[in-house]
Motif scaffolding. Structure first.
Motif, PDB file in Angstrom:
ATOM      1  N   THR A   1      15.287   9.942 -37.962  1.00 36.96           N
ATOM      2  CA  THR A   1      16.446  10.361 -38.741  1.00 36.96           C
ATOM      3  C   THR A   1      16.840  11.804 -38.450  1.00 36.96           C
ATOM      4  O   THR A   1      18.012  12.150 -38.413  1.00 36.96           O
ATOM      5  N   TRP A   2      15.837  12.623 -38.256  1.00 38.64           N
ATOM      6  CA  TRP A   2      16.108  14.049 -38.053  1.00 38.64           C
ATOM      7  C   TRP A   2      16.784  14.321 -36.718  1.00 38.64           C
ATOM      8  O   TRP A   2      17.283  15.410 -36.488  1.00 38.64           O
ATOM      9  N   PHE A   3      16.773  13.329 -35.847  1.00 42.93           N
ATOM     10  CA  PHE A   3      17.498  13.511 -34.595  1.00 42.93           C
ATOM     11  C   PHE A   3      18.995  13.627 -34.900  1.00 42.93           C
ATOM     12  O   PHE A   3      19.665  14.537 -34.435  1.00 42.93           O
ATOM     13  N   SER A   4      19.497  12.722 -35.718  1.00 42.18           N
ATOM     14  CA  SER A   4      20.923  12.794 -36.038  1.00 42.18           C
ATOM     15  C   SER A   4      21.241  13.952 -36.981  1.00 42.18           C
ATOM     16  O   SER A   4      22.292  14.582 -36.880  1.00 42.18           O
ATOM     17  N   SER A   5      20.318  14.256 -37.899  1.00 39.64           N
ATOM     18  CA  SER A   5      20.591  15.412 -38.776  1.00 39.64           C
ATOM     19  C   SER A   5      20.591  16.705 -37.978  1.00 39.64           C
ATOM     20  O   SER A   5      21.251  17.661 -38.355  1.00 39.64           O
ATOM     21  N   GLY A   6      19.837  16.700 -36.895  1.00 39.56           N
ATOM     22  CA  GLY A   6      19.770  17.903 -36.062  1.00 39.56           C
ATOM     23  C   GLY A   6      21.096  18.231 -35.392  1.00 39.56           C
ATOM     24  O   GLY A   6      21.318  19.348 -34.944  1.00 39.56           O
ATOM     25  N   LEU A   7      21.970  17.242 -35.329  1.00 40.88           N
ATOM     26  CA  LEU A   7      23.271  17.463 -34.694  1.00 40.88           C
ATOM     27  C   LEU A   7      24.359  17.773 -35.722  1.00 40.88           C
ATOM     28  O   LEU A   7      25.502  18.056 -35.377  1.00 40.88           O
ATOM     29  N   TRP A   8      23.982  17.683 -37.001  1.00 43.79           N
ATOM     30  CA  TRP A   8      24.922  17.703 -38.129  1.00 43.79           C
ATOM     31  C   TRP A   8      26.007  18.782 -38.078  1.00 43.79           C
ATOM     32  O   TRP A   8      27.182  18.471 -38.287  1.00 43.79           O
ATOM     33  N   PRO A   9      25.660  20.061 -37.816  1.00 40.11           N
ATOM     34  CA  PRO A   9      26.707  21.085 -37.893  1.00 40.11           C
ATOM     35  C   PRO A   9      27.821  20.885 -36.874  1.00 40.11           C
ATOM     36  O   PRO A   9      28.932  21.347 -37.091  1.00 40.11           O
ATOM     37  N   PHE A  10      27.535  20.211 -35.759  1.00 40.42           N
ATOM     38  CA  PHE A  10      28.622  20.020 -34.799  1.00 40.42           C
ATOM     39  C   PHE A  10      29.060  18.562 -34.678  1.00 40.42           C
ATOM     40  O   PHE A  10      30.213  18.287 -34.399  1.00 40.42           O
ATOM     41  N   SER A  11      28.149  17.631 -34.955  1.00 37.00           N
ATOM     42  CA  SER A  11      28.579  16.228 -34.880  1.00 37.00           C
ATOM     43  C   SER A  11      29.627  15.947 -35.953  1.00 37.00           C
ATOM     44  O   SER A  11      30.545  15.162 -35.749  1.00 37.00           O
TER      45      SER A  11
ATOM     46  N   TRP B   1      14.506  20.497 -40.319  1.00 41.39           N
ATOM     47  CA  TRP B   1      15.945  20.459 -40.115  1.00 41.39           C
ATOM     48  C   TRP B   1      16.511  21.707 -39.441  1.00 41.39           C
ATOM     49  O   TRP B   1      17.169  21.612 -38.407  1.00 41.39           O
ATOM     50  N   VAL B   2      16.250  22.866 -40.032  1.00 40.72           N
ATOM     51  CA  VAL B   2      16.877  24.085 -39.527  1.00 40.72           C
ATOM     52  C   VAL B   2      16.531  24.294 -38.053  1.00 40.72           C
ATOM     53  O   VAL B   2      17.409  24.483 -37.205  1.00 40.72           O
ATOM     54  N   ALA B   3      15.246  24.223 -37.749  1.00 38.75           N
ATOM     55  CA  ALA B   3      14.819  24.472 -36.370  1.00 38.75           C
ATOM     56  C   ALA B   3      15.350  23.391 -35.426  1.00 38.75           C
ATOM     57  O   ALA B   3      15.681  23.668 -34.280  1.00 38.75           O
TER      58      ALA B   3
END
Length: 943
Positions: free
Chosen positions: A500-510, A541-543
């Motif tokens: 799940t964190w793979f997609s959350s990792g893109l959150w600010p630009f996705s 998340w942040v990192a």
RNA sequence: GGGUGCUUAGCUCAGUUUGUAGAGCGUCUCGUUUACACCGAGAGGGUCAGCGGUUCAAGUCCGUUAGCACCCACCA
């Protein structure tokens, strides 16, 4: 109240008064609907403004930490979102082009667990449905949850642009995920490998290192005898195996005694592939190069050496089980030992030939018991001693983790982390509070590869296709027709989904339209300004966001990371459902109103990011303040905008600005304006520095202690004086408006409700307070001399009130008072403020006299600054009481005097301290001299 | 084994440029002056965990000890 006829501007002229009691719940629902309908949360379009050559507006953007669809609104969300809303509303009011992007997270494992549980109640498993139907069912469930969660979040009064709401599994974001995967794969930053991972046998999936939580557990250390294998006979040295503990360690006799291994996990011994000792361990020299037999299976395995082994732990003999232990796996790699799998993906012993029939299929902890029993029977169990150690558990279901060697997808994080560290070094990102930087750096510096594949159905299926013919892998944005290696069309998609964190990792630009870098939101709002979140999620998340952002967008995804503390229960314990100590934010909102709740939370925030211990009575303050604000607003409105209900009220305030001719303003007027503009200045500064708690306190203090307690009280008098009436009305109107605007970011509802009722001033009113201009300080009103003057006046008021109280003089009875002073400053201040003193203390008259004048007999005196504040009493004063009161005061002052004197006689101090500090001390000393003199002389008259 | 945070008024806690301490709640006293009793006015209450250092000056900086909390770490 009603806003039914929208466009609140048209409804005034004679607005109805505010209801006597604030009905928070009613205005919350009504106003939120109004905001949404008017689309006030959408970023304003800078291009539509007429004058495009004025300085271009700033941009402020932020993405919400997407809540899990499985979750319900909890205190953490309440705090996190209140902070974000304060920032959003503040920037919006400042005229910045402001976007707060909302959305939710599909929460792979958590969601799948919930849906599986629901299926179970219908006596179904996910395999009964099959993948497609299961995913469909989960979609349905998650859509309903998304709607519920949005409804809950709206109760917080937050103002993200709901029109833009995103979901990590929606189409656009899925596209971004595939794009990210393919890009990183092509750069060699994603690869598939057989590696030891943390495996949850209940979720039947791999999880990442940080999803593994370690807990101390009481367990045992088992010591087990491994008999030496006789190379020539192909058997144990002693088939009947008699064991003598005395001869075990350090035995040099021939034949060799069995080797005794210490382990915490006897159930893995069937997977042993070697035994290791430290090369320098003299006890075991004779065993090196020999073979020993794995108990219960009699399989011979070599005895090797490795410096990793700690001779002082246990027996100094380590068994190596590469398939089920991370350290053993590494050792096996260096020694080129092939692993043997003995535990399967459900945590049971495998049905494999190396495993005795009787043990096959046993659950691992049951197997542990059985194996222990067998060893005991074979006399191979030497000892079992209590042992305290840490055991990994699955973050989602608390199941004990089984380290398992398996084929998984990994992100090579080291190069990504390096970019993040460089960016930090370059000052492109900062943490508030700063101390979290250390944690961030530490974690990135020793980061291991990130296992991103999950053996689940709910999530982004990995865009990799395997070829049945050549075993090659084709990674592609779209499903390929054939294998890119051998053109075979016998290909199938990798069944795993991404963490799940793979997609959350893109959150600010996705969420901003990436990978389309020409998307308007991406261009305008990326990178974002601030990220607000809790420290528990920095690594998760942040990192990950910073790593992905640098790799994929070439920049830091945000400038500032604001980290707040955790909300705990009143005992300081973490709130959790299982402990049953959670507090439902909605319940508190019902109790104290959304504004009261938000204000309380905000006032509890500290700059250092301390955790907040919350209890019901701690949110009371906000409720009281909301009521106070409501009542003060009612008073002001009654006096600036008369209504049918209140025909005797003053004429409606005109729309003119406050008279800028200072001389026509009273001391009180000028003082409140000075204090008001100072407050504006500080409020803006505090918000710019993320000091939310201080911002809340500042406004509470100004509103309550300055505006209500002094100005509004005194306005009651000024409104009766024709010459002062209009300015007083204008000041009441403008300062009240400003207070509401200053408070709007934290208390959105009351402030809007009142704003809608305030008659327009010199500036035209906005449709909503949320798009009105946030107050900016006009420094010409800030007057420190005036503040000092007023301080003298107010201190005299307080002294006189004290005297009244001391002697129980009713406020019904006007008194005379005298002030004795030689200070010009004080005399001027008191002359100017005489009416203020008179009003607040119910004075007949205030007589200001030089200090040498005799104090009338039977007087109460107080010392303030250089003044003697005297109330002559007609009746007899209580001499004893008065003496002891004055004595105490005198003694306190004497002590201060002595200390101060000592300091001023210290050459070091006078020479090295800043002149201003020395001067301050000097003047305080001379003030003390006067005060002491006054007290002494008064004491002498009291005989 | 490393690391971080906390220890300040009866309680809960603020206090980022060293200049001798603040708030809310609670306690005590007084008060129905028409915005507010969900209020107003007044009062009491602290050797800022202990010790040592730097400094003219330490709640504030440094060291150290103790207690509490948390994070990280592969010792089987």
């Amino acid at each position: 109240m009603s806003l039914s006829n929208q466009s609140p501007q048209t409804q005034e002229n004679n607005p109805p008064p505010l209801e006597k009691k604030l009905n928070a719940k009613a205005i919350e629902a009504e106003l939120y609907a109004f905001w949404e309908k008017a689309q006030l949360f959408a970023p304003k379009q800078p291009h539509t403004e007429t004058n495009n050559n004025s300085e271009s507006p700033e941009t402020f953007s932020m993405v919400i930490p997407p809540p899990n669809v499985t979750g319900v609104l909890h205190m953490g969300h309440a705090l996190d979102n209140t902070i974000q809303d304060i920032l959003t509303r503040w920037h919006r009011m400042r005229g910045d082009v402001t976007l707060w992007m909302p959305g939710m997270d599909h929460a792979g494992i958590a969601t799948q667990n919930v849906v599986e549980k629901q299926l179970k109640t219908r006596n179904l498993t996910k395999s009964d449905l099959g993948r497609e139907k299961f995913v469909e069912e989960t979609w349905q469930w998650s859509r309903a949850r998304q709607a519920d969660i949005a409804t809950q979040f709206k109760r917080l009064g937050i103002s993200p642009d709901w029109q833009r709401q995103r979901f990590t599994l929606d189409e656009g974001l899925s596209k971004a995920v595939r794009h990210a995967f393919v890009t990183l794969y092509n750069q060699g930053l994603i690869h598939q490998d057989t590696y030891i991972v943390n495996w949850c046998p209940r979720c039947t999936s791999a999880i990442s290192d940080i999803e593994t939580e370690y807990q101390d557990q009481d367990s045992f250390l088992w010591e087990i005898a491994y008999p030496v294998f006789n190379e020539t006979s192909g058997q144990n040295t002693s088939p009947e195996f008699s064991y003598n503990p005395e001869t075990v360690a350090g035995a040099k006799t021939d034949p060799l005694s069995p080797l005794v291994v210490a382990t915490t996990r006897p159930e893995t011994l069937l997977g042993d592939v070697a035994i290791a000792v430290h090369p320098d361990d003299s006890r075991y020299k004779a065993y090196i190069g020999q073979k020993v037999c794995v108990p219960l299976s009699n399989r011979p395995i070599p005895v090797i050496t490795d410096p990793y082994v700690d001779s002082s732990f246990g027996t100094g003999v380590l068994k190596i089980t590469p398939a089920h232990d991370p350290n053993d796996f590494k050792l096996a790699q260096t020694h080129r030992l092939d692993p043997i799998w003995v535990i399967d993906e459900t945590g049971c012993l495998k049905k494999a030939e190396q495993i005795p029939q009787a043990l096959q299929g046993l659950e691992r902890f049951e197997a542990r018991k059985q194996i222990e029993a067998c060893l005991k029977e074979n006399k191979q169990l030497i000892s079992k001693t209590p042992h305290h150690h840490r055991v990994g558990q699955c973050q989602r279901c608390q199941t004990v983790i089984e380290p398992l060697l398996s084929k998984q997808w990994f992100v090579k994080t080291k190069p990504l982390a390096k970019q993040c560290l460089a960016s930090l070094e370059a000052g492109e990102i900062r943490f508030i509070p700063e101390r979290w930087t250390k944690d961030y750096v530490r974690w990135l510096s020793k980061i291991e590869d990130w296992c991103i594949s999950r053996q689940l159905w709910w999530g982004h299926q990995i865009p990799a296709w395997h070829c049945k013919d050549c075993q090659g892998i084709t990674v592609s944005l779209e499903e390929p027709e054939t294998c890119t290696h051998c053109r075979s069309n016998e290909i199938y998609q990798d069944p795993d989904v991404l963490d799940t964190w793979f997609s959350s990792g893109l959150w600010p630009f996705s969420t901003m339209g990436w990978p389309d870098t020409t998307a308007p939101d991406y261009q305008r709002f990326y990178p974002t300004s601030v990220l607000v979140t809790g420290f528990d999620i920095i690594f998760f998340w942040v990192a990950r966001m910073t790593m992905f952002a640098h790799a994929l967008t070439g920049q830091s995804p945000f400038e500032t990371v604001y980290i707040h503390g955790l909300i705990r229960d009143e005992k300081g314990q973490k709130m959790s459902k299982s402990k049953g100590n959670t507090i439902d934010p909605v319940e508190l909102i019902e109790d104290v109103g959304c504004d009261g709740f938000r204000f309380s939370l905000t006032s509890l925030i500290t700059y250092g990011g301390q955790d907040i211990k919350l209890s019901k009575d701690k949110v009371e303050q906000g409720r009281l303040f909301t009521t106070k604000l409501w009542n003060a607003s009612r008073f002001v409105l009654m006096n600036i905008a008369p209504t049918e209900d209140n025909p005797s009220a003053l004429p409606q305030v005109d729309a003119l600005p406050i008279n800028v001719d200072r001389e026509s303003l009273s001391l009180m007027d000028r003082w409140i304006l000075s204090s008001y503009h100072q407050t504006i200045q500080q409020a803006n500064e505090l918000l710019a520095q993320f000091k939310f708690g201080e911002y809340a306190d500042l406004l509470l203090d100004f509103t309550w202690n300055n505006f209500c307690d002094w100005y509004v009280e005194f306005a009651k008098k000024q409104l009766q004086i024709p010459a002062l009436q209009q300015n007083t009305q204008r000041i009441l109107r403008d300062v009240l408006t400003g207070i509401h605007q200053l408070l709007h970011p934290v208390m959105p509802f009351v402030t809007e409700a009142v704003y809608q009722k305030i008659p327009a001033g010199p500036q035209e009113k906005a449709v909503s307070i949320s798009v009105s201009a946030f107050p900016q300080a006009d420094t010409q009103w800030i007057d420190t001399t005036l503040t000092q003057q007023m301080a003298i006046v107010l201190n005299v008021v307080k002294a006189l009130r004290n005297s009244r109280q001391q002697y129980g003089i009713s406020y019904q009875m006007p008194i005379n008072a005298m002030v004795f002073t030689d200070s010009d400053e004080e005399r001027q201040a008191l002359t100017a403020g005489e009416d203020i003193v008179a009003y607040f203390v119910k004075l007949d008259a205030l007589h200001i006299q030089p200090s040498e004048t005799d104090v009338p007999k039977n007087s109460v005196i107080q010392v303030v600054g250089q003044c003697k504040v005297v109330v002559p009493l007609d009746g007899v004063i209580d001499v004893e009481k008065e003496r002891s009161r004055l004595k105490k005061k005198r003694d306190d002052l004497k002590k201060e005097h002595t200390d101060l004197n000592a300091r001023l006689n210290n050459v070091g101090f006078v020479e090295r301290a800043p002149a201003a500090v020395v001067e301050k001390n000097r003047s305080r000393l001379s003030e003390l001299d006067k005060q002491l003199l006054a007290l002494e002389s008064q004491l002498n008259t009291l005989t």
